[in-house]
Scaffold this motif. Sequence first.
Motif, short mmCIF file in Angstrom:
data_model
loop_
_atom_site.label_atom_id
_atom_site.label_comp_id
_atom_site.label_asym_id
_atom_site.label_seq_id
_atom_site.Cartn_x
_atom_site.Cartn_y
_atom_site.Cartn_z
N CYS A 34 -0.77 9.02 1.10
CA CYS A 34 -0.02 7.77 0.88
C CYS A 34 1.18 7.67 1.81
O CYS A 34 1.39 6.64 2.45
N GLN B 137 1.70 4.81 4.66
CA GLN B 137 2.80 3.85 4.52
C GLN B 137 3.66 3.86 5.78
O GLN B 137 3.96 2.81 6.37
N SER C 43 1.80 2.38 8.75
CA SER C 43 1.67 0.92 8.68
C SER C 43 2.95 0.24 9.15
O SER C 43 2.93 -0.70 9.95
N THR D 23 9.89 -1.80 -0.11
CA THR D 23 8.58 -1.81 0.56
C THR D 23 8.04 -3.24 0.63
O THR D 23 7.46 -3.65 1.64
N GLU E 153 4.38 -5.91 5.24
CA GLU E 153 3.97 -6.38 3.91
C GLU E 153 4.06 -7.91 3.81
O GLU E 153 3.27 -8.55 3.15
N ASN F 223 0.28 1.21 -3.65
CA ASN F 223 1.30 1.77 -4.54
C ASN F 223 1.10 1.35 -5.99
O ASN F 223 1.54 2.04 -6.91
N ILE G 101 -5.44 -0.22 0.70
CA ILE G 101 -4.59 -1.00 1.63
C ILE G 101 -5.38 -2.20 2.16
O ILE G 101 -4.84 -3.29 2.33
N LEU H 105 0.17 -2.40 1.29
CA LEU H 105 0.85 -1.28 0.65
C LEU H 105 1.11 -1.57 -0.82
O LEU H 105 1.17 -0.67 -1.66
#
Length: 490
Positions: free
Chosen positions: A226, A230, A233, A334, A340, A410, A401, A406
């Motif tokens: 993870c 993250q 990305s 995030t 995002e 998550n 994803i 994300l």
Amino acid sequence: MANYFNTLPLREQLAQLAKCRFMYSSEFADGVEALKGKKMVVIGCGAQGLNQGLNLRDSGLDVSYALRPEAIEQKRQSWKNATENGFTVGTYEELIPTADVVLNLTPDKQHTSVVTAVMPLMKEGACLSYSHGFNIVEEGMKIRDDLTVIMVAPKCPGSEVRAEYVRGFGVPTLIAVHEANDPKGEGLALAKAYAVGTGGHKAGVLMSSFIAEVKSDLMGEQTILCGMLQTGSILCFDKMIEEGIEPGYASKLIQYGWENITEALKYGGVTNMLDRLSNPAKIKAFDLAEELKEIMRPLYNKHQDDIMSGHFSHTMMEDWANDDANLHKWRAETAETNFEKTPAGDVEITEQEYFDNGILMVAMVKAGVELAFETMTAAGIIAESAYYESLHETPLIANTIARKKLYEMNATISDTAEYGCYLYNHACVPLLADFMKGIKSDVIGKGLNVDDNGVDNARLIEVNDALRAHPVEAVGAVLRGHMADMKKIV
Ligand SMILES: NC(=O)C1=CN([C@@H]2O[C@H](COP(=O)(O)OP(=O)(O)OC[C@H]3O[C@@H](n4cnc5c(N)ncnc54)[C@H](OP(=O)(O)O)[C@@H]3O)[C@@H](O)[C@H]2O)C=CC1
Ligand SMILES: CC[C@](O)(C(C)=O)C(=O)O
Ligand SMILES: [Mg+2]
Ligand SMILES: [Mg+2]
């Protein structure tokens, strides 16, 4: 309650960490027999609760859900998940006393209070099961002597536990019996039947210990599974924008790129993933990965050290006591990242293009998988377990994803994994700042601008040999040999 792992003498810690044996399909010949006719009551109907329950029911087992009163009264999502899927739902008082097996599938933070509440209601000689050993290992929870305590831990998000089962496959699973709680000696039979019920035996089951599961699970989720995805990305997206790549294209390349490139990883390991690149791109990805490994190795060591010493669990439990203030803050941050907030564009990207224009992503996956594997095995975790927690599970997380970026990853992983993912990300982004300054769109966004694909033979042979010689490739080839039913996703 004290950290159970830290109370053990060193030789016992090492013995528990090294406990891990691959189980052959012949050992599952009895199928779900040990659970047939038994009442399985699941507490919580979230990521693991719902999806494991659906698989167990489809495998012919008797599954119902015990939810807390407010979840039932307020018809919360957990209540909807269970009732809309036709399961019986009741309170602890209604269902727990009838249960032969109680599956505790609430978030780790809640385990002490949930187990304390249900234990007095459980019938003599029943079984309590976990899907992660945090409560037993890191919190030192003591369970009533007459109860059997087992763990059946799918090495994957709940959504994929279901998706793989529906595809006719399963996800690798660790099973364990808590040695202090196996009064009737039936723990192993129950755990095996439960793993069959979820489909885990089709992908591979390791007979392990609560300790080995916890120390490897925490490491995998915080780093490659993870944390690295993250960080990768966020960094790759921002770099592409800086380099003038169209935002919709950049967003799409990352959102679906992890899934596409790691599908190659799942089928043929790191070697196959890099074999999907042209020869010059392969050498470039290899060199980038070597550089990344050198920069990130101290971070991987720190995560493993903090997990082993109990420092990680201690600090996370402080956040639990503070109403998850950090978790909520980091989750909100995030949501505000450029990646995002930028929707994937309506642009065609072929499967091969994800490799050709995502050389840096390939390098990040290679570096992360190898570092996580190397760090875990150096800490005494057995190669098979380290393989599942690094290489095999990365594509299963990448799938989340692809669904909703994300946010989806998550939301789908446990709160424990999410917390550790943010910790890694906060340390890794600044660590890679200088490295990222040297990155251009030839390795992320556009692909190498070369007139011909010629390379130096000697260098190519060196790279190919190094790829194939990594220990994650050797164990991977054996374990994948047992995955005859694996299904194609992209
Ligand atoms: N997420 C994953 O994919 C994986 C999780 N695991 C492990 O599985 C376990 C479950 O995690 P996960 O599925 O992520 O959990 P979720 O957060 O998805 O689900 C939690 C469920 O528990 C209920 N719940 C929350 N608080 C309480 C409480 N105080 N009392 C009773 N019920 C409560 C919630 O319902 P409501 O709030 O409506 O009551 C919800 O249905 C954990 O041990 C985790 O480490 C293991 C492998 C992967
Ligand atoms: C990778 C995170 C995980 O351990 C999992 C899905 O296996 C979790 O805790 O969610
Ligand atoms: Mg896990
Ligand atoms: Mg986990």
